[in-house]
Design a protein around this motif. Structure first.
Motif, mmCIF file in Angstrom:
data_model
loop_
_atom_site.group_PDB
_atom_site.id
_atom_site.type_symbol
_atom_site.label_atom_id
_atom_site.label_comp_id
_atom_site.label_asym_id
_atom_site.label_seq_id
_atom_site.Cartn_x
_atom_site.Cartn_y
_atom_site.Cartn_z
ATOM 1 N N HIS A 1 -6.492 4.753 -0.164
ATOM 2 C CA HIS A 1 -5.132 3.727 -0.096
ATOM 3 C C HIS A 1 -5.764 2.634 -0.020
ATOM 4 C CE1 HIS A 1 -6.953 5.185 3.836
ATOM 5 N NE2 HIS A 1 -6.705 3.878 4.649
ATOM 6 N N CYS A 2 -6.884 2.574 -0.125
ATOM 7 C CA CYS A 2 -8.093 0.660 -0.025
ATOM 8 C C CYS A 2 -7.610 0.360 -1.073
ATOM 9 C CB CYS A 2 -9.152 1.147 1.010
ATOM 10 S SG CYS A 2 -9.599 2.515 2.177
ATOM 11 N N CYS B 1 -6.003 -2.440 -1.198
ATOM 12 C CA CYS B 1 -6.432 -3.335 -0.831
ATOM 13 C C CYS B 1 -7.744 -4.308 -1.429
ATOM 14 C CB CYS B 1 -7.429 -3.574 0.558
ATOM 15 S SG CYS B 1 -6.289 -2.704 1.794
ATOM 16 N N VAL C 1 -12.787 -7.560 2.051
ATOM 17 C CA VAL C 1 -11.123 -6.746 2.908
ATOM 18 C C VAL C 1 -11.612 -7.168 4.369
ATOM 19 C CG1 VAL C 1 -10.922 -4.864 1.187
ATOM 20 C CG2 VAL C 1 -12.647 -4.847 2.988
ATOM 21 N N LEU D 1 0.798 -1.330 -0.022
ATOM 22 C CA LEU D 1 -0.473 -0.661 0.008
ATOM 23 C C LEU D 1 0.990 0.957 -0.285
ATOM 24 C CD1 LEU D 1 -2.495 -2.248 0.406
ATOM 25 C CD2 LEU D 1 -2.971 -0.494 1.835
HETATM 26 S S1 SF4 Z 1 -6.591 -0.114 3.748
HETATM 27 FE FE1 SF4 Z 1 -8.841 0.489 3.733
HETATM 28 S S2 SF4 Z 1 -9.783 -1.220 2.946
HETATM 29 FE FE2 SF4 Z 1 -7.293 -2.027 3.204
HETATM 30 S S3 SF4 Z 1 -7.990 -3.310 5.290
HETATM 31 FE FE3 SF4 Z 1 -7.424 -0.367 5.463
HETATM 32 S S4 SF4 Z 1 -9.828 0.110 5.698
HETATM 33 FE FE4 SF4 Z 1 -9.858 -1.283 4.857
#
Ligand code: SF4
Ligand code: SF4
Length: 347
Positions: free
Chosen positions: A329-330, A333, A277, A243
């Motif tokens: 950033h999500c 995932c 997720v 990430l």
């Molecule tokens: S980065 Fe976003 S999608 Fe990934 S685990 Fe954390 S909150 Fe959830």
């Protein structure tokens, strides 16, 4: 703003600088994560219980990997106190959370690591140690593998490649050979061996700004190469996407690859990953006892959406169905086959 310019500022200032970069104008046409969900007629992310309590016991580490999202290293002083460790065990006693997932830094370097493991083991919880392997052969820690085996701790170990040069370029000179030494010790104790009950998971993450390859296919290659080259066995391989946070974000910015990488994550958005997720079933605790949706939100200081944000006052009803705090950033995932601490989320 380049992250390297704020390295010497406080963690809070670093987190704010990262959030500004992720929200900023460098990729002006990239949607916000929540907008992508709406475009695909998906609901906003909500928790569905708490199956895993993941605790980050601090940023101290014997390595300084280039992709590290924690910005961990030997000079970091952030370290969970006994008082906070006791609050975590108290929460495990009060709530039916099946898994304690311990991460860092190198979590084993925290002086309360063994106490936490002993307490969680006595409570009959599944315990995961997110281990960098080299700590198992470092001076002062060589009895750790036996301790982990004695307490049936699952070892989830970083090994970004079965080729020495690729591994060392990400994790530092000599890391690969010491990792092989540690894996051999773990194998000798039964880790990774069929029917031993001692689970050994290896973790792959890309060396550069790309998505991981197919997890199942890579696991076959890891199994073949590690067995033939080093006589090493393991139970499973997890692939994890890097990430764009902390040291990896810094690297992307300095090599002028941030925009390309973020576009790749956004364009690879896979709606099928969203319901899987990890934040939907996890609660993350920082070294001070503050609660977050995941380790990444922790690094970005994105607070959990609950009236109490402290482990001592864990409000189960509020947390088990909370709305997750999201950001660009999500997309890390939800790109491709998805990514979590349990590896790819769809096949
Ligand atoms: S980065 Fe976003 S999608 Fe990934 S685990 Fe954390 S909150 Fe959830
Ligand atoms: S990636 Fe893991 S082993 Fe590497 S510096 Fe960060 S915490 Fe340490």
């Amino acid at each position: 703003m380049q992250l390297s310019l704020v390295r010497r500022q406080s963690t809070l200032a670093q987190a704010q600088a990262q959030r500004e970069i992720l929200q900023g104008s460098q990729v002006p046409d990239a949607p916000h994560f929540d907008d992508a969900l709406t475009q695909h007629k998906l609901p906003l992310l909500k928790a569905a219980g708490v199956q895993v309590l993941q605790i980050n016991v601090g940023k101290l580490c014997n390595q300084t990997c280039t992709h590290c999202h924690v910005d961990a290293g030997p000079d970091r002083r952030e370290s969970m106190s006994r008082e906070t460790a006791e609050a975590i065990i108290s929460a495990l006693k009060r709530f039916d959370i099946p898994t304690l997932d311990i991460t860092g830094g190198a979590p084993e370097m925290n002086p309360n690591f063994r106490w936490l493991v002993e307490q969680a083991h006595a409570l009959d919880r599944r315990i995961i140690d997110r281990c960098n392997l080299t700590i198992l052969v470092a001076n002062g820690y060589r009895d750790l593998p036996q301790f982990l085996a004695d307490h049936r701790v699952e070892v989830v170990a970083s090994l970004p490649c079965y080729l020495e040069d690729n591994c060392d370029s990400q994790r530092g000179d000599g890391v690969f050979q010491r990792s092989v030494d540690a894996l051999r010790i773990l194998n000798t104790l039964g880790y990774g061996q069929a029917d031993s009950g001692l689970q050994l998971t290896l973790v792959y993450n890309p060396v550069g700004p790309s998505l991981p390859p197919n997890q199942a296919e890579l696991e076959v290659a890891y199994r073949r190469e590690l067995k033939s080259r080093y006589d090493i066995v393991f139970n499973q391989l997890h692939t994890i996407t890097n990430l764009p946070i902390s040291r990896f974000l810094d690297d992307l910015l300095q090599s002028d690859q941030y925009e390309t990488y973020m576009r790749k994550l956004v364009e690879s958005f896979n709606p099928q990953t969203v319901s899987h997720v990890m934040c939907r079933t996890m609660l993350s605790v920082d070294w001070l006892g503050n609660l977050y949706d995941c380790d990444f939100n922790q690094m970005l200081e994105l607070p959990v959406a609950a009236p109490s944000r402290r482990i001592e006052n864990l409000d189960w009803d509020a947390l088990a169905h909370r709305t997750i705090a999201t950001g660009r950033h999500c997309f890390g995932c939800t790109a491709g086959n998805g990514s979590s601490c349990q590896g790819a989320v769809v096949s």
